[in-house]
Every structure is written in structure tokens, then in C-alpha cells.
Design a protein around this motif. Structure first.
Motif, mmCIF file in Angstrom:
data_model
loop_
_atom_site.group_PDB
_atom_site.id
_atom_site.type_symbol
_atom_site.label_atom_id
_atom_site.label_comp_id
_atom_site.label_asym_id
_atom_site.label_seq_id
_atom_site.Cartn_x
_atom_site.Cartn_y
_atom_site.Cartn_z
ATOM 1 N N ASP A 180 0.844 -1.200 0.000
ATOM 2 C CA ASP A 180 0.000 0.000 0.000
ATOM 3 C C ASP A 180 0.879 1.250 0.000
ATOM 4 O OD1 ASP A 180 -1.884 1.949 0.285
ATOM 5 O OD2 ASP A 180 -2.750 1.188 2.155
ATOM 6 N N VAL A 181 0.829 2.002 -1.093
ATOM 7 C CA VAL A 181 1.606 3.249 -1.166
ATOM 8 C C VAL A 181 0.675 4.443 -1.376
ATOM 9 C CG1 VAL A 181 3.790 2.244 -1.912
ATOM 10 C CG2 VAL A 181 2.039 2.801 -3.621
ATOM 11 N N THR A 182 -0.568 4.298 -0.950
ATOM 12 C CA THR A 182 -1.519 5.417 -1.074
ATOM 13 C C THR A 182 -1.203 6.518 -0.069
ATOM 14 O OG1 THR A 182 -3.047 4.248 0.419
ATOM 15 C CG2 THR A 182 -3.370 3.951 -1.958
ATOM 16 N N ASP A 183 -0.558 6.165 1.018
ATOM 17 C CA ASP A 183 -0.169 7.153 2.016
ATOM 18 C C ASP A 183 1.154 7.796 1.598
ATOM 19 O OD1 ASP A 183 -0.273 8.336 4.825
ATOM 20 O OD2 ASP A 183 1.638 7.273 4.869
ATOM 21 N N GLN A 184 1.217 9.114 1.612
ATOM 22 C CA GLN A 184 2.404 9.837 1.137
ATOM 23 C C GLN A 184 3.637 9.513 1.977
ATOM 24 O OE1 GLN A 184 2.655 11.618 -1.690
ATOM 25 N NE2 GLN A 184 4.844 11.678 -1.241
ATOM 26 N N LYS A 185 3.456 9.325 3.265
ATOM 27 C CA LYS A 185 4.594 9.001 4.128
ATOM 28 C C LYS A 185 5.198 7.654 3.749
ATOM 29 C CE LYS A 185 5.841 8.599 9.022
ATOM 30 N NZ LYS A 185 5.332 8.656 10.436
ATOM 31 N N THR A 186 4.336 6.677 3.489
ATOM 32 C CA THR A 186 4.814 5.351 3.070
ATOM 33 C C THR A 186 5.514 5.438 1.724
ATOM 34 O OG1 THR A 186 2.989 4.280 4.246
ATOM 35 C CG2 THR A 186 4.130 2.983 2.569
ATOM 36 N N LEU A 187 4.913 6.182 0.800
ATOM 37 C CA LEU A 187 5.504 6.328 -0.525
ATOM 38 C C LEU A 187 6.888 6.973 -0.441
ATOM 39 C CD1 LEU A 187 5.286 6.136 -3.592
ATOM 40 C CD2 LEU A 187 4.067 8.318 -3.590
#
Length: 430
Positions: free
Chosen positions: A373-380
Motif C-alpha cells: 500500500d503506497v496510497t499514504d504519502q509518508k509510506t511512498l
């Protein structure tokens, strides 16, 4: 015995051509100069791959009488080195005209017979037929086959279905993947493939039957390919080692840590035995090792490694550790797919961690992160940082983040990073 052999040879001829064989993406020459050895885990489809080769030969105008197919696991026959010639005698009595022209030998599990390699070398030197053999057996595993044939063999690996083969088996259209309907459908089937794996016999049955089939595969691998073949007497330690190793999939692991864990659970085993167990598991295609990128081969081999598993469905039947961890299952799937493509792979773990560095022609061609899941900017942003770091060292490499759903290209610090859904990555040549 010879007359029964003749019947067996003719019975096989009656089966061909065999219909409804799922096409595989492995390309093997149909008229090779050397002996073709097809190796891979049990039940991944090696026999049916032979059948597909025979179908192709028939389509190309080769007659059935030019084909000698025999499965040495046929319980009606008891072969040893002294009577293997009877098989060839039976074939030539049926088809004497082929003694002086090209014919094709397909031998399943010939390694069941002692000194089989001498027989193959002799008939190759005497008659020069096209020879194809498979390898997965408690008596002889893949690495032994190549050694026994002394350079006269070309080895090909076959694994459980890729996602493209999985879709072909289900007659799913994968040519047009841009419509909303096709994307939704393929994404849905990919979720099934991600969790249940690609063993051919497990695709259609009900869930409880899949579980039984996969459990039977695993048991055969343990008892036939490891315990019997290597005379392992410490069954408890072996099984616990495999469970412990399975729980580390996609992570760095340490034999020393596994040893201490087993010792704390009162399981008597030595470190040397654990290293042996690891080798046995690799021999029967259960586990694969993934090495870190280092500037010297010696350091690479000495560094801590990661471990990956042949099939997610089979893994799920060994441990429940990953049952709800789609990210781990996806990373395992990506590793196996890259391995299927015979890519040279490393991971990077010096300050930054990166899942896969793909090397081709001594050059890093792709750098890949896997994140569900890379929908969250922090994770991306977290996934992008290692890519940017490595892009400075390897500016020629393409940068990818394989994920569940996002399909777009982002620009960061002048670097182009391709975010691609896993189902789409698995269907396209990238």
C-alpha cells in the motif's frame, strides 16, 4: 517384460495428442544437440510440459512412431542397469525403421534406475536421438542430473504457474488490460493467485481440497526428497527448522538464531545439521536464498541472506505467519517471478534497504521496491528514498515500486519512478 513394454509404448502413443494442456512460457528447443534436462519442484507440471513438446512435434509432422515416451515410475517394471537396454529393444522391434533415422526419447524419472546416465550417454553416442529427461526424485535431484551427464545436458527450470500461465489456464484474456472491467477482473484473480499460488492441480478445486493437495506435496518433499534421500534421522529438528525458516521469508535470517531458538525449545540439533537442512531444502526447490549486494563475491557469500519460498499457496500450508500479510506474500511472489525469468538478483541493505537490484550483463538494469500500500504519502516517501540513493550510484537503472493498486509515474529529484500494480507487472514484459 519386453512384450509388456511394447504395450506400454503403444498405449502412450494412443494418448497423443493430449488436449487442454495449458501453455507454458518456458521455451525449449525441440531438436537439441544436447540432452535436455527439465528440473523443478514436484507437481509443477514437468510431465505435461513433455506432453506439450510432443504435441508440437506431431503438429510439425513428426510421426508417433518416432517418439519413445516412458515414465520410470510405472510400477509394472523393475529396471536396473542390466536391463535398461530392453526398453530400446522393445521400441526398435515395434519400429525397426527408426534405428537409422532420428527419433525422440522422453524419459520421466529415469533417475529411478541406477546408472541411468551411462545408458543415456551410450544411446546418445550410438543412435544420436533427441533426448529429454525430467528431474525430481528422492533418489536423484536436479544438481546431480547435470553432474551425471558430464556437460552433455542443457538444464531448464520449470516452476509452478506464473500469473500469466495462471490466467491462460483459466482462459482469461490478458491482451487488453486498460478497461475498467478487465482491470477489476484481473486484479481480483491476482488476489487469488497471490494467496493460493500457482500449482496447476490447485487452481480449480475447492479450498479444502487445495489445502489437502498442497499438504500432500509438502509431505512428499519432506519424506521422499529430504528424509529418505539424505537419511535424515532427526525428523523433529528438520520440521522445526523448516517452520522457523518459513517464518523469516523476505527477511534476513541467521542460522545461529534459529539454532538458539531450537535449543531453547529443547530440540537437540547442531549448527552443522541446520546448514545441511538448508541445503536439502534448496535441493528440492522449497527455499531460495537472496544475497545482499557487495563489492566482492566473498563478502556477498558471507553476509546475512534472505530467504524466499517456491509458492505462496504451499507456504500458507506450512505456516499461518503470512496469512494476513499481503506485503510479504507480494515480495515473495516478485522474487519467484524474477527467478523464473533467470534474473541475477541482489538486495541492498547499507544504510538504506532496497528489495531487488536486477543485474544484466554485469550492469544494474532495474532497482525494485515492493510495497503493498503506497496510497499514504509518508509510506511512498519511505519507499522512494532508497531508490533515489541507488539511482545516484546506478543512473542507468530503471526504478520501480511494485504495489497493489497505484499505476503512475512520479518524478523525484529528476528521477523517474514507475509505480505499477503487481497484477499488471506480472502480466507485462518490463
Amino acid at each position: 517384460m519386453k512384450e509388456i513394454l511394447k504395450t506400454a509404448i503403444l498405449d502412450v502413443h494412443q494418448k497423443f495428442p493430449i488436449k487442454d494442456i495449458t501453455p507454458r512460457e518456458l521455451n525449449i528447443p525441440s531438436q537439441p544437440k544436447q540432452i535436455i534436462t527439465l528440473i523443478g519442484p514436484r507437481r509443477c507440471g514437468k510431465t505435461y510440459f513433455f506432453y506439450s513438446l510432443i504435441n508440437k512435434l506431431l503438429q510439425d509432422g513428426i510421426s508417433k512412431d518416432q517418439i519413445l515416451y516412458f515414465n520410470f515410475e510405472d510400477e509394472r517394471f523393475d529396471f536396473d542397469a542390466s536391463n535398461l537396454q530392453i526398453l530400446l529393444d522393445a521400441y526398435f522391434e515395434l519400429f525397426p525403421q527408426n534405428a537409422n533415422k532420428k527419433f525422440y526419447c522422453f524419459f520421466d524419472e529415469i533417475q529411478q534406475v541406477e546408472n541411468w546416465e551411462k545408458f543415456l550417454r551410450r544411446i546418445k553416442d550410438t543412435f544420436n536421438p533427441f533426448i529429454f529427461i525430467t528431474g525430481s526424485s528422492s533418489k536423484l535431484l536436479s544438481s546431480d542430473i547435470a553432474t551425471a551427464l558430464r556437460g552433455r545436458s542443457i538444464v531448464f527450470n520449470l516452476y509452478p504457474f506464473s500469473f500469466r500461465e495462471f490466467c491462460a489456464h483459466l482462459n482469461l484474456q490478458t491482451n487488453e488490460i486498460d478497461s475498467t472491467r478487465s482491470i477489476t477482473l484481473l486484479h481480483s484473480y491476482f488476489q487469488d493467485y497471490l494467496v493460493n499460488g500457482g500449482y496447476p492441480e490447485t487452481i480449480d478445486p475447492a479450498e479444502n481440497i487445495k489445502t489437502r493437495i498442497l499438504q500432500s506435496y509438502f509431505n512428499v518433499m519432506i519424506y521422499k526428497d529430504i528424509i529418505e534421500r539424505f537419511n535424515v534421522s532427526n525428523h523433529v529438528a528438520l520440521k522445526q527448522f523448516m517452520k522457523q525458516l518459513s517464518s523469516t521469508i523476505t527477511s534476513e535470517f541467521s542460522i545461529n538464531k534459529i539454532y538458539n531458538d531450537l535449543k531453547s525449545n529443547q530440540i537437540n540439533v547442531s549448527k552443522n545439521q541446520l546448514y545441511d537442512f538448508l541445503g536439502y531444502c534448496q535441493d528440492c526447490f522449497l527455499f531460495f536464498l537472496h544475497y545482499p549486494y557487495e563489492f566482492s563475491e566473498r563478502k556477498t557469500l558471507k553476509s546475512r541472506k534472505k530467504c524466499y519460498f517456491i509458492d505462496n499457496g504451499l507456504l500458507k500450508n506450512i505456516t499461518t505467519y503470512f496469512s494476513d500479510n499481503s506485503g510479504k506474500l507480494l515480495e515473495n511472489l516478485v522474487f519467484i517471478e524474477l527467478t523464473r525469468q533467470e534474473k541475477e538478483l541482489y538486495f541492498f541493505h547499507n544504510g538504506f534497504e532496497c528489495d531487488f537490484m536486477v543485474s544484466e550483463n554485469n550492469q544494474t538494469s532495474q532497482i525494485i521496491q515492493v510495497a503493498w500500500d503506497v496510497t499514504d504519502q509518508k509510506t511512498l516517501s519511505r519507499e522512494i528514498k532508497p531508490l533515489l540513493y541507488l539511482a545516484k550510484k546506478y543512473p542507468e537503472a530503471e526504478l520501480f515500486i511494485i504495489n497493489n493498486s497505484i499505476d503512475k509515474i512520479v518524478m523525484e529529484d529528476t528521477e523517474q519512478i514507475k509505480l505499477i500494480p503487481a497484477w499488471k507487472w506480472a502480466l507485462t514484459d518490463i
